[in-house]
Design a protein around this motif. Sequence first.
Motif, PDB file in Angstrom:
ATOM      1  N   GLN A 437       0.824  -1.207   0.000  1.00 49.67           N
ATOM      2  CA  GLN A 437       0.000   0.000   0.000  1.00 49.67           C
ATOM      3  C   GLN A 437       0.861   1.262   0.000  1.00 49.67           C
ATOM      4  O   GLN A 437       0.594   2.211  -0.746  1.00 49.67           O
ATOM      5  N   LYS A 441       1.159   4.076  -2.949  1.00 52.29           N
ATOM      6  CA  LYS A 441       0.883   5.487  -2.637  1.00 52.29           C
ATOM      7  C   LYS A 441       2.005   6.378  -3.139  1.00 52.29           C
ATOM      8  O   LYS A 441       1.759   7.441  -3.741  1.00 52.29           O
ATOM      9  N   TYR A 442       3.235   5.953  -2.933  1.00 54.59           N
ATOM     10  CA  TYR A 442       4.375   6.761  -3.371  1.00 54.59           C
ATOM     11  C   TYR A 442       4.435   6.827  -4.904  1.00 54.59           C
ATOM     12  O   TYR A 442       4.656   7.896  -5.478  1.00 54.59           O
ATOM     13  N   LYS A 444       2.101   6.600  -7.008  1.00 52.85           N
ATOM     14  CA  LYS A 444       1.001   7.394  -7.556  1.00 52.85           C
ATOM     15  C   LYS A 444       1.316   8.883  -7.506  1.00 52.85           C
ATOM     16  O   LYS A 444       0.915   9.649  -8.394  1.00 52.85           O
ATOM     17  N   ASP A 459      -1.169  15.153   3.671  1.00 47.42           N
ATOM     18  CA  ASP A 459      -1.634  13.760   3.553  1.00 47.42           C
ATOM     19  C   ASP A 459      -0.707  12.900   4.393  1.00 47.42           C
ATOM     20  O   ASP A 459       0.456  12.670   4.035  1.00 47.42           O
ATOM     21  N   GLU A 461      -0.758   9.707   5.042  1.00 44.16           N
ATOM     22  CA  GLU A 461      -0.380   8.439   4.400  1.00 44.16           C
ATOM     23  C   GLU A 461       0.739   8.663   3.378  1.00 44.16           C
ATOM     24  O   GLU A 461       1.695   7.880   3.300  1.00 44.16           O
ATOM     25  N   LEU A 462       0.642   9.754   2.613  1.00 47.16           N
ATOM     26  CA  LEU A 462       1.688  10.063   1.639  1.00 47.16           C
ATOM     27  C   LEU A 462       2.982  10.458   2.342  1.00 47.16           C
ATOM     28  O   LEU A 462       4.081  10.089   1.890  1.00 47.16           O
TER      29      LEU A 462
END
Length: 500
Positions: A437, A441-442, A444, A459, A461-462
């Motif tokens: 995941q 994310k990275y 993207k 963000d 998560e980012l």
Amino acid sequence: MEQYYGTLADEIEAERTDDEAQDDSPAAGRQGRWLQYLSNLQEFASNSTPLESQGKLVRVAGLVLEATGVKVPVGSVCEIHMPSSSANPQRGQRPVKAEVVGFSGDRAYLMPTDEIQGLSSGAMVVPRALPLMGPQLGKPLHPWRRNEDRGLHLPMGQGLLGRVVDSHGHPLDRRGPLQMTHAEPMVRRPINAMDRDPVRSALDTGVRAINTMLTVGRGQRLGLFAGTGVGKSVLLGMMARYTQADVIVVGLIGERGREVKEFIEDILGEEGLQRSVVVAAPADAPPLVRMQGAHYATAIAENFRDQGLHVLLLMDSLTRYAMAQREIALAIGEPPATKGYPPSCFAKLPQLVERSGNGLPGEGSITAFYTVLSEGDDQQDPIADAARGILDGHIVLSRELAEAGHYPAIDIERSISRVMTNVAPQSHIDAARRCRQLLAKYNKARDLIQLGAYAPGHDHELDLAVRLHPDISRLLQQDMHSPALLADSVRQLSAVIKDA
């Protein structure tokens, strides 16, 4: 026949003399002798051998030879003899071997496995002799020999370890003839799907990216999908040296002849060769020989599996095998279907792949890796698409990662192991999913990060993915000369994402 009846008549006459001397009932003795006579005739007729049929070569068109008068099943091996003459006394000394690949009416289609230079119309086509069978060998003959075996019988056994052979079982390493081997037929009966042992235990491949993110099960069949020059041969060599297997069988099918020696000396190495068998069928070999090389490598792996050993089968490549079948099918008149591949190509792939895997419960296993070439890095290539559907997972090698110096260049997002959930503990599965995941994310947001448009704090998560990306990238990279054990790889994965 006359000699047999003469001998039988002498025996009956001798028995008649004895019976007349000992038996007071001539009628009873005569009846018994006739019954014995009929029984002997019946046994002789059941054990008779039919005359061998021989044919004549009538046409050579491209890769296909056509012969008349050959009445043998598809898959039978024949020899084509050129008769000697006063003008050319050397002709006829070295027959050309060929295999029956089809027929039309009374004409048989044969595909040569040798050079056909010098063949001419009228050459004699002789089917391969049947194996010697009879009561003296403990194998009774059957009437008309309906189950006759005229296929290839190639060397098997422990004597193949450490050797390099061609598709006919002939040594290529100039180390003398094979020892401790015996001939077995190439056609084997498939294992019932309900009798196979399921994939339940993990296999240590020695490659950290595979051990952590794409855990392999013992008896699994996976594909290495890649274009040219992205490191698939190096990855195969790493698995050949570091995988926990008893025997390694390497099939180099349709590759460049230069790569055969380089793979053995530079990639496989002396240590890997000691427990390996290498079957080489380079690109300049006839298409039938290339297909035979893939079947021979699989048969060797099956033979070791039947002995209770755990086998690693590495085949490079499945695409070249399909191309060889395409050449044969088109040559005998089969119509092309998808991008020039006839339907038989897509039928042959599962027949080859399904021979690997686990054996019966308590027996050995074959864990197989098949390389699949993607033309122009197109993952929708018909062979690549068909292979994904019949394999238990696929590992995609990325040209972009290889150009960036990321080795092995495994694209984790596009790769999957379909049995990982059956062989890995739940904690390992959760860690791998979390790592996947963050990596997705990275990737993207990578364009934004490279352009400087990324601002931390918006963000969470980012932000976490950006912070852990260097550690994840180091985890997925590995030097080809440094093995990574499965347990150590899982601990490193847990350490990287412990705060995620």
